[in-house]
Design a protein around this motif. Structure first.
Motif, mmCIF file in Angstrom:
data_model
loop_
_atom_site.group_PDB
_atom_site.id
_atom_site.type_symbol
_atom_site.label_atom_id
_atom_site.label_comp_id
_atom_site.label_asym_id
_atom_site.label_seq_id
_atom_site.Cartn_x
_atom_site.Cartn_y
_atom_site.Cartn_z
ATOM 1 N N MET A 1 -38.091 -31.191 46.274
ATOM 2 C CA MET A 1 -37.618 -29.843 45.959
ATOM 3 C C MET A 1 -36.260 -29.914 45.299
ATOM 4 N N SER A 2 -36.061 -29.116 44.251
ATOM 5 C CA SER A 2 -34.782 -29.096 43.550
ATOM 6 C C SER A 2 -33.746 -28.318 44.332
ATOM 7 N N LEU A 3 -32.584 -28.912 44.515
ATOM 8 C CA LEU A 3 -31.466 -28.176 45.092
ATOM 9 C C LEU A 3 -30.795 -27.348 44.011
ATOM 10 N N LEU A 4 -30.611 -27.958 42.836
ATOM 11 C CA LEU A 4 -29.984 -27.281 41.698
ATOM 12 C C LEU A 4 -30.974 -27.184 40.559
ATOM 13 N N GLY A 5 -31.102 -25.978 40.003
ATOM 14 C CA GLY A 5 -31.956 -25.773 38.848
ATOM 15 C C GLY A 5 -31.212 -25.049 37.734
ATOM 16 N N VAL A 6 -31.354 -25.538 36.525
ATOM 17 C CA VAL A 6 -30.717 -24.936 35.352
ATOM 18 C C VAL A 6 -31.804 -24.692 34.315
ATOM 19 N N ARG A 7 -31.832 -23.487 33.756
ATOM 20 C CA ARG A 7 -32.835 -23.158 32.751
ATOM 21 C C ARG A 7 -32.173 -22.478 31.552
ATOM 22 N N GLY A 8 -32.317 -23.104 30.395
ATOM 23 C CA GLY A 8 -31.863 -22.514 29.137
ATOM 24 C C GLY A 8 -30.369 -22.231 29.093
ATOM 25 N N LEU A 9 -29.576 -23.008 29.819
ATOM 26 C CA LEU A 9 -28.150 -22.697 29.922
ATOM 27 C C LEU A 9 -27.453 -22.946 28.585
ATOM 28 N N THR A 10 -26.734 -21.922 28.140
ATOM 29 C CA THR A 10 -26.115 -21.919 26.807
ATOM 30 C C THR A 10 -24.718 -21.343 26.896
ATOM 31 N N ARG A 11 -23.800 -21.916 26.120
ATOM 32 C CA ARG A 11 -22.431 -21.368 26.052
ATOM 33 C C ARG A 11 -21.900 -21.484 24.635
ATOM 34 N N ASP A 12 -21.454 -20.337 24.111
ATOM 35 C CA ASP A 12 -20.824 -20.275 22.795
ATOM 36 C C ASP A 12 -19.332 -20.007 22.945
ATOM 37 N N PHE A 13 -18.536 -20.651 22.118
ATOM 38 C CA PHE A 13 -17.098 -20.409 22.047
ATOM 39 C C PHE A 13 -16.737 -20.086 20.604
ATOM 40 N N ASP A 14 -16.433 -18.815 20.332
ATOM 41 C CA ASP A 14 -16.001 -18.407 18.993
ATOM 42 C C ASP A 14 -16.931 -18.932 17.905
ATOM 43 N N GLY A 15 -18.226 -18.742 18.126
ATOM 44 C CA GLY A 15 -19.207 -19.135 17.128
ATOM 45 C C GLY A 15 -19.674 -20.575 17.230
ATOM 46 N N LEU A 16 -19.027 -21.383 18.069
ATOM 47 C CA LEU A 16 -19.422 -22.776 18.266
ATOM 48 C C LEU A 16 -20.275 -22.881 19.518
ATOM 49 N N ARG A 17 -21.449 -23.475 19.408
ATOM 50 C CA ARG A 17 -22.348 -23.630 20.556
ATOM 51 C C ARG A 17 -22.036 -24.948 21.253
ATOM 52 N N ALA A 18 -21.355 -24.868 22.395
ATOM 53 C CA ALA A 18 -20.955 -26.065 23.130
ATOM 54 C C ALA A 18 -22.091 -26.617 23.980
ATOM 55 N N VAL A 19 -22.916 -25.727 24.541
ATOM 56 C CA VAL A 19 -24.091 -26.112 25.316
ATOM 57 C C VAL A 19 -25.249 -25.289 24.805
ATOM 58 N N ASP A 20 -26.387 -25.957 24.548
ATOM 59 C CA ASP A 20 -27.469 -25.308 23.814
ATOM 60 C C ASP A 20 -28.800 -25.444 24.555
ATOM 61 N N GLY A 21 -29.107 -24.463 25.410
ATOM 62 C CA GLY A 21 -30.422 -24.382 26.034
ATOM 63 C C GLY A 21 -30.765 -25.528 26.962
ATOM 64 N N VAL A 22 -29.848 -25.894 27.838
ATOM 65 C CA VAL A 22 -30.064 -27.046 28.716
ATOM 66 C C VAL A 22 -30.923 -26.675 29.924
ATOM 67 N N ASP A 23 -31.920 -27.523 30.219
ATOM 68 C CA ASP A 23 -32.711 -27.455 31.436
ATOM 69 C C ASP A 23 -32.369 -28.681 32.283
ATOM 70 N N LEU A 24 -32.227 -28.474 33.592
ATOM 71 C CA LEU A 24 -31.836 -29.570 34.472
ATOM 72 C C LEU A 24 -32.313 -29.261 35.887
ATOM 73 N N ASP A 25 -32.891 -30.245 36.547
ATOM 74 C CA ASP A 25 -33.279 -30.122 37.951
ATOM 75 C C ASP A 25 -32.738 -31.325 38.705
ATOM 76 N N ILE A 26 -32.035 -31.063 39.813
ATOM 77 C CA ILE A 26 -31.500 -32.135 40.644
ATOM 78 C C ILE A 26 -32.032 -31.944 42.056
ATOM 79 N N GLY A 27 -32.689 -32.966 42.568
ATOM 80 C CA GLY A 27 -33.320 -32.873 43.868
ATOM 81 C C GLY A 27 -32.356 -33.089 45.016
ATOM 82 N N GLU A 28 -32.737 -32.599 46.178
ATOM 83 C CA GLU A 28 -31.940 -32.769 47.394
ATOM 84 C C GLU A 28 -31.748 -34.255 47.671
ATOM 85 N N GLY A 29 -30.487 -34.667 47.908
ATOM 86 C CA GLY A 29 -30.180 -36.043 48.234
ATOM 87 C C GLY A 29 -30.098 -36.987 47.054
#
Length: 241
Positions: A1-29
């Protein structure tokens, strides 16, 4: 089971895309390493996971709970602890006082003292408790910050460049600490020292230009031509240590 789940995480700074649609799953332990060249978006991604940066788009879940818009202090109460890429100790307080402040998020009364002593012993700073945090060498300040993280008994411990400034013997001690902690908490390790990454991580996520380039075991990542071209090849592995 995933403790942490990330779906489509995106961050723009003044028109610059620093993070672009990241998916990530980290399991317990799990001990997961996050690597990539400078500017790949690692610290921005971790800032969004920890609640210190608001995402432009996407979702973060922790133990099945949507925490996308939850502030950092509330995520800490849920069991996240984050050590910074640049030390954030209180220079004008003693080593013990720094760890005690963090310990009080989880413990009260006499339990604080015993928790502080145990955390300092685990990172190798038991004999420096009475000294001022600002008087510690940079590498020892990094270890102090790790003590401030583990004393909170987090469910997820995020370590951002923890071996930066550590001597070789201290890096070996850090490796032993992570192996010991792996049975108690989930660890997300952002690290440039590839020897440390390959020795400690169960799985590795590689970022490049704000996206996930590859994910796999240390052996799979080491063998990946795409990773070699972007990060490990052309002598970059030595330069990144």
């Amino acid at each position: 089971m995933s403790l942490l789940g990330v779906r489509g995480l995106t961050r723009d700074f003044d028109g610059l895309r620093a993070v672009d649609g990241v998916d990530l799953d980290i399991g317990e332990g799990e001990v997961r390493a996050l690597i990539g060249p400078n500017g790949a978006g690692k610290t921005t991604l971790v800032g969004m996971i920890a609640g210190r940066i608001s995402p432009t788009a996407g979702r973060v879940t922790f133990d099945g709970r949507d925490i996308t818009h939850m502030p950092a202090h509330r995520r800490m109460r849920l069991g996240m602890a984050y050590t910074f890429q640049i030390t954030s100790v209180f220079a004008g307080l003693s080593v013990v006082e720094n760890v005690a402040l963090a310990a009080r998020r989880r413990a009260r009364g006499a339990a604080v003292g015993s928790a502080v002593a145990a955390a300092l012993d685990r990172v190798g700073l038991a004999d420096r408790g009475a000294g001022m945090a600002g008087d510690l060498a940079y590498g020892h300040q990094r270890l102090l910050e790790i003590a401030m993280g583990i004393v909170q008994r987090p469910r997820l411990l995020i370590l951002d460049e923890p071996t930066q400034g550590l001597a070789e013997g201290e890096i070996a001690g850090f490796g032993r600490l992570v192996r010991d902690l792996a049975g108690e908490t989930t660890i997300l390790l952002i690290e440039h020292n590839m020897d440390v990454v390959m020795a400690l991580a169960g799985r590795i996520t590689v970022m490049d230009a704000g996206r996930v380039l590859a994910e796999g075991t240390p052996g799979e990542i080491h063998a990946s031509r795409a990773v070699q071209a972007a990060y490990l090849g052309n002598g970059n592995d030595a330069a990144a240590r």
